[in-house]
Design a protein around this motif. Sequence first.
Motif, short mmCIF file in Angstrom:
data_model
loop_
_atom_site.label_atom_id
_atom_site.label_comp_id
_atom_site.label_asym_id
_atom_site.label_seq_id
_atom_site.Cartn_x
_atom_site.Cartn_y
_atom_site.Cartn_z
N GLY A 108 0.80 -1.22 0.00
CA GLY A 108 0.00 0.00 0.00
C GLY A 108 0.83 1.26 0.00
N LEU A 109 1.96 1.23 -0.70
CA LEU A 109 2.86 2.39 -0.69
C LEU A 109 2.21 3.62 -1.32
CD1 LEU A 109 5.75 3.18 0.14
CD2 LEU A 109 6.50 2.58 -2.18
N GLU A 110 1.30 3.40 -2.26
CA GLU A 110 0.68 4.54 -2.95
C GLU A 110 -0.25 5.34 -2.05
OE1 GLU A 110 -1.79 0.85 -3.78
OE2 GLU A 110 0.33 1.41 -3.77
N TYR A 111 -0.57 4.82 -0.86
CA TYR A 111 -1.46 5.53 0.06
C TYR A 111 -0.72 6.44 1.04
CZ TYR A 111 -4.96 2.20 -1.57
OH TYR A 111 -5.80 1.46 -2.35
N VAL A 112 0.60 6.47 0.95
CA VAL A 112 1.38 7.28 1.89
C VAL A 112 1.03 8.76 1.76
CG1 VAL A 112 3.71 7.99 2.56
CG2 VAL A 112 3.26 5.62 1.95
N GLY A 113 0.91 9.25 0.55
CA GLY A 113 0.59 10.66 0.34
C GLY A 113 -0.75 11.04 0.94
N ARG A 114 -1.74 10.17 0.78
CA ARG A 114 -3.07 10.47 1.31
C ARG A 114 -3.08 10.49 2.84
NH1 ARG A 114 -6.86 6.68 -2.64
NH2 ARG A 114 -6.07 7.55 -4.62
N ILE A 115 -2.42 9.50 3.43
CA ILE A 115 -2.39 9.44 4.89
C ILE A 115 -1.63 10.63 5.46
CG2 ILE A 115 -1.61 8.09 6.87
CD1 ILE A 115 -2.01 5.59 5.20
N MET A 116 -0.51 10.97 4.84
CA MET A 116 0.27 12.11 5.33
C MET A 116 -0.50 13.41 5.21
SD MET A 116 4.30 11.96 4.59
CE MET A 116 4.29 13.61 5.27
N ALA A 117 -1.19 13.58 4.09
CA ALA A 117 -1.94 14.82 3.89
C ALA A 117 -3.03 14.98 4.94
CB ALA A 117 -2.53 14.84 2.49
N LEU A 118 -3.78 13.92 5.18
CA LEU A 118 -4.87 14.00 6.15
C LEU A 118 -4.35 14.22 7.57
CD1 LEU A 118 -7.22 11.18 4.81
CD2 LEU A 118 -7.59 13.66 4.70
#
Length: 285
Positions: A108-118
């Motif tokens: 799930g590496l592609e979800y890092v940006g979403r989690i960090m932003a939130l």
Amino acid sequence: MPELERPSHPPESRLMSGTMQALRPIERSFFERRWDQAVTFVEDMGTMSIIAGRTVRALFARPLEWRSTVYQMESIGVASVGIASVTAIFIGMVMALQFAHGLQKFGGLEYVGRIMALSFVGELAPTLTAVIVGGRVGAGIAAEVGSMAVTEQIDAIRALGADPVKKLVLPRVLACTIGMPILSFFALVLGFIGGMMVISLQFEMSAAFFFRSAVESVSMKDLVSGMGKTPFFGFIIGMVGCHFGMKTRGGTEGVGRSTTSTVVAVSIAILITDFFLTKLFQRIF
């Protein structure tokens, strides 16, 4: 004639022993100390409420202390950019590293940006910046106002017919309230850049994809909920620093005590307020 018995302790020794016992502080029980702390807390809350009301009333009184407010914004806001920038960049790098390592195990590496932003928009940028900057700013305000209190400069302001709340408290509270949203947004951008650097350099994810996924996951509601807390944090920082500064007594030692109390009170007050504001914004949105 029988010899008179000598007293085991001379009268001077007994007198000195009694004096020392009288001067020895009376040990208080655990519950008595906690009761005193509770009473002090209630008194501080009452005093700060009164000062807050007078500050709001002074905001609409003319003339407004614009020159002093701009000076305080420079000394409070601009001087805090360095510590806010360093904190945000390295927190962003650490968070990106931790999230990437954890999510990489599950693909799930592609979800890092979403989690960090939130996480940055909602909590890390506003709350962490307020705690870090609040400790520095609150301690500075308490030391400055406390030094004026112990040298009787505040009494001199009253003697001249001026209002110390309008002259001293209002510019600092207003500067903190205006400066905290700017610093928090600045920390949000820098923290996101720090995380993007780590992801793109170490995990070979394109910065464009990281940025696009993060922007798509954050709505205006999330941004308003996160940044909307920062003016309240700034108001708390200014009020707590001014309160402990104005109640300072006891010379330089008292200034040190007020500074320490301000740092602790600011950190706790921000975290408690963060919880209630988060609940409030969740209900509103």
